[in-house]
Design a protein around this motif. Structure first.
Motif, mmCIF file in Angstrom:
data_model
loop_
_atom_site.group_PDB
_atom_site.id
_atom_site.type_symbol
_atom_site.label_atom_id
_atom_site.label_comp_id
_atom_site.label_asym_id
_atom_site.label_seq_id
_atom_site.Cartn_x
_atom_site.Cartn_y
_atom_site.Cartn_z
ATOM 1 N N ILE A 1 0.842 -1.195 0.000
ATOM 2 C CA ILE A 1 0.000 0.000 0.000
ATOM 3 C C ILE A 1 0.880 1.250 0.000
ATOM 4 C CG2 ILE A 1 -1.724 1.293 1.321
ATOM 5 C CD1 ILE A 1 -2.697 -1.374 2.433
ATOM 6 N N SER A 2 1.996 1.189 0.690
ATOM 7 C CA SER A 2 2.871 2.348 0.843
ATOM 8 C C SER A 2 3.641 2.687 -0.420
ATOM 9 C CB SER A 2 3.859 2.106 1.983
ATOM 10 O OG SER A 2 4.559 0.897 1.786
ATOM 11 N N ASP A 3 3.831 1.725 -1.328
ATOM 12 C CA ASP A 3 4.532 1.965 -2.591
ATOM 13 C C ASP A 3 4.041 0.938 -3.598
ATOM 14 O OD1 ASP A 3 6.430 2.185 -4.744
ATOM 15 O OD2 ASP A 3 7.763 3.221 -3.365
ATOM 16 N N LYS A 4 3.402 1.408 -4.659
ATOM 17 C CA LYS A 4 2.776 0.513 -5.622
ATOM 18 C C LYS A 4 3.784 -0.202 -6.516
ATOM 19 C CE LYS A 4 -1.329 1.415 -4.216
ATOM 20 N NZ LYS A 4 -2.071 0.398 -3.437
ATOM 21 N N CYS A 5 5.057 0.119 -6.392
ATOM 22 C CA CYS A 5 6.096 -0.566 -7.170
ATOM 23 C C CYS A 5 6.973 -1.429 -6.273
ATOM 24 C CB CYS A 5 6.947 0.437 -7.937
ATOM 25 S SG CYS A 5 6.063 1.219 -9.298
ATOM 26 N N ALA A 6 6.478 -1.777 -5.099
ATOM 27 C CA ALA A 6 7.168 -2.674 -4.174
ATOM 28 C C ALA A 6 6.267 -3.869 -3.910
ATOM 29 C CB ALA A 6 7.514 -1.954 -2.868
ATOM 30 N N PHE A 7 6.852 -5.072 -3.975
ATOM 31 C CA PHE A 7 6.091 -6.312 -3.844
ATOM 32 C C PHE A 7 6.783 -7.228 -2.837
ATOM 33 C CE2 PHE A 7 5.545 -4.488 -7.980
ATOM 34 C CZ PHE A 7 4.208 -4.642 -8.281
ATOM 35 N N VAL A 8 6.000 -7.983 -2.060
ATOM 36 C CA VAL A 8 6.569 -8.890 -1.069
ATOM 37 C C VAL A 8 5.884 -10.247 -1.173
ATOM 38 C CG1 VAL A 8 7.167 -7.053 0.569
ATOM 39 C CG2 VAL A 8 4.937 -8.157 0.719
ATOM 40 N N LYS A 9 6.626 -11.256 -0.768
ATOM 41 C CA LYS A 9 6.078 -12.615 -0.654
ATOM 42 C C LYS A 9 6.793 -13.293 0.490
ATOM 43 C CE LYS A 9 5.102 -16.821 -3.341
ATOM 44 N NZ LYS A 9 3.629 -16.790 -3.220
ATOM 45 N N ILE B 1 11.442 -9.492 -1.381
ATOM 46 C CA ILE B 1 11.069 -8.124 -1.728
ATOM 47 C C ILE B 1 11.507 -7.852 -3.159
ATOM 48 C CG2 ILE B 1 11.336 -5.683 -1.149
ATOM 49 C CD1 ILE B 1 12.178 -6.578 1.686
ATOM 50 N N VAL B 2 10.606 -7.302 -3.974
ATOM 51 C CA VAL B 2 10.922 -6.929 -5.354
ATOM 52 C C VAL B 2 10.527 -5.474 -5.550
ATOM 53 C CG1 VAL B 2 10.492 -7.355 -7.802
ATOM 54 C CG2 VAL B 2 10.572 -9.274 -6.202
ATOM 55 N N LEU B 3 11.473 -4.648 -6.008
ATOM 56 C CA LEU B 3 11.232 -3.248 -6.319
ATOM 57 C C LEU B 3 11.384 -3.058 -7.818
ATOM 58 C CD1 LEU B 3 13.434 -1.655 -3.495
ATOM 59 C CD2 LEU B 3 11.050 -2.376 -3.352
ATOM 60 N N THR B 4 10.452 -2.345 -8.439
ATOM 61 C CA THR B 4 10.477 -2.176 -9.892
ATOM 62 C C THR B 4 10.655 -0.709 -10.256
ATOM 63 O OG1 THR B 4 8.069 -1.902 -10.105
ATOM 64 C CG2 THR B 4 8.931 -4.153 -10.128
ATOM 65 N N TYR B 5 11.545 -0.452 -11.183
ATOM 66 C CA TYR B 5 11.740 0.874 -11.772
ATOM 67 C C TYR B 5 11.674 0.676 -13.282
ATOM 68 C CZ TYR B 5 13.296 5.737 -11.877
ATOM 69 O OH TYR B 5 13.359 7.106 -12.048
#
Length: 461
Positions: free
Chosen positions: A122-130, A159-163
């Protein structure tokens, strides 16, 4: 319509957290008689940090609306029955279309969430967790992973961050291997750009896992800017990013063609990128320079050159996260680092000048948040109203840093790095401190009561 990207503060926060796992892991595994870090020697490691680049990303996906283009000049011209040149209908996005990045982002995010079962923060739409063990992910039923409530140095959270097409991945060795295999099966990966993180968004990343530290530096980008401005030697007299005397805003630009044609906007834009990534020490100066882009004079060009010269003199400065182990690289704010050098607890600082903008007499808010020994979020912004007292200016500054803290607390909770709890704000104005801790309203604060109440309720909650 453009592609969403991960924020710099989220990127720095995640790098700081991953570095903290090295320290936690090494201290848990160090011998009782040694009392020193042994992560590199005995193979006990925290979270891995790797990067990946997806090849031809903008060609992936389908257009959501019909788009036509003229035939390429190099192609043999196709004519219709009346001899007129035919046009092409695009079947796929192309590089150069403004919506190409957005279309690819939708494809990538759908793949991460729908196919791999990751949760978008919710805090960053380009950050994903599993969360969990990758050996169970391919056989488990589709259940939503729940973030941890405590940072685990063994790496139970991926954790995956996308740019856009650049990915930064953090997790255990099994988790990073699992997701890289999934990415290779779905996309074409630039293997030469894949591996332990070394360079991202013009930021050089250097990790010392044995001593539990990680540094961020933009020396190469600074030297590139300096070279364009023919700055190749250091000037010891330039010890600050800008002079103490504020710049006056001109009523109209200087007509001198040498001034009008000077690349001021390009220079300020480059400085802004560096100040947002790794150099909070020039944030105030760059903010002041940006206010004069439409009324340029010789004074402003000299100030921009001074800022570049200061950066060149201090190009080796870096942000460091991790233990208090001494490195050979000088640190930004080394003398003012957070006392919680190896703690995952954040600590914030807020301040404001008072009526220092000579044109509008507005104040500038400044704030910075430290995590694991280094800054992860900062701001320097001209206030939108004229503060009538130092207390009011400081209240506005404290309110701005409080907003950042609220966002950071949500991010850390979603990452499983920290349970919800208070964050200390360091403020040097006694009137601001008293008003923030006192739930009563002051008659002198009626015109900024909303900000004051927000600050008071945030402190109380």
């Amino acid at each position: 319509v453009y592609a969403p990207v991960v924020s710099y503060s989220t990127l720095r926060t995640c790098l700081s957290i991953a570095t903290a796992t090295d320290y936690i892991r090494s201290n848990n595994s160090a011998g009782a008689d040694q009392g020193v870090s042994s992560a590199g020697a005995d193979g006990n490691r925290g979270l891995e940090i790797i990067q990946a680049d997806i090849k031809n990303a903008y060609l992936i996906g389908n257009l959501d609306s019909p788009i036509y283009m003229r035939q390429p000049p190099s192609a043999q011209m196709q004519l219709d029955a009346n001899g007129r040149p035919m046009i092409c209908k695009l079947l796929r996005p192309l590089y150069g279309l403004k919506q190409s990045g957005h279309i690819f982002a939708n494809v990538l995010h759908s793949f991460l969430c729908d196919e791999l079962g990751m949760n978008r923060l919710i805090s960053d739409k380009c950050a994903f967790v599993k969360d969990g063990n990758p050996k169970e992910w391919d056989t488990e039923n589709s259940t939503d992973p729940k973030p941890n409530t405590k940072l685990d140095p063994n790496g139970t959270q991926l954790i995956v961050l996308t740019y856009v097409d650049d990915l930064t991945i953090m997790g255990s060795k099994d988790q990073t291997d699992w997701i890289m295999n999934k990415l290779r099966n779905r996309f074409s990966i630039l293997e030469q750009e894949t591996g332990d993180i070394e360079f991202i968004l013009s930021i050089a990343v250097k990790r010392d896992r044995k001593n539990g530290t990680l540094t961020l530096n933009q020396k190469q980008a600074i030297e590139k800017i300096a070279e364009k401005m023919d700055i190749t030697t250091e000037k010891p007299s330039t010890t600050t990013a800008m002079k103490v005397t504020p710049m006056v805003k001109l009523s109209k630009p200087d007509p001198d063609p040498d001034i009008a044609n000077w690349p001021y906007l390009e220079t300020v834009g480059s400085l802004l990128h560096i100040s947002q990534c790794t150099r909070p020490d020039i944030a105030y100066a760059v903010g002041a320079l940006a206010r004069h882009s439409t009324s340029l004079g010789k004074e402003h060009i000299n100030a921009a050159k001074r800022c570049v010269q200061y950066l060149y003199n201090t190009r080796d400065l870096c942000i460091k996260y991790g233990s208090d182990h001494q490195t050979n690289e000088p640190e930004v704010y080394e003398a003012g680092r957070s006392p919680s050098l190896t703690n995952i607890e954040p600590e914030a600082f807020a301040d404001a000048d008072y009526a220092m903008d000579v044109t509008t007499r507005k104040s500038t808010s400044g704030g910075i948040i430290f995590l694991n020994g280094g800054p992860i979020s900062w701001n320097s912004k001209l206030q939108s109203i004229c503060a009538q007292s130092t207390a009011e200016a400081e209240i506005i500054a404290a309110t701005e840093i409080t907003k950042d803290i609220v966002h950071l607390k949500l991010l850390l909770t979603e990452l499983g790095a920290r349970e919800d709890g208070p964050v200390q704000i360091n403020e040097d104005n006694q009137a601001c401190i008293l008003m923030g801790n006192n739930m009563k309203s002051s008659r002198s604060a009626k015109h900024y009561e909303i900000r004051l109440h927000f600050l008071q309720e945030s402190i109380r909650s």
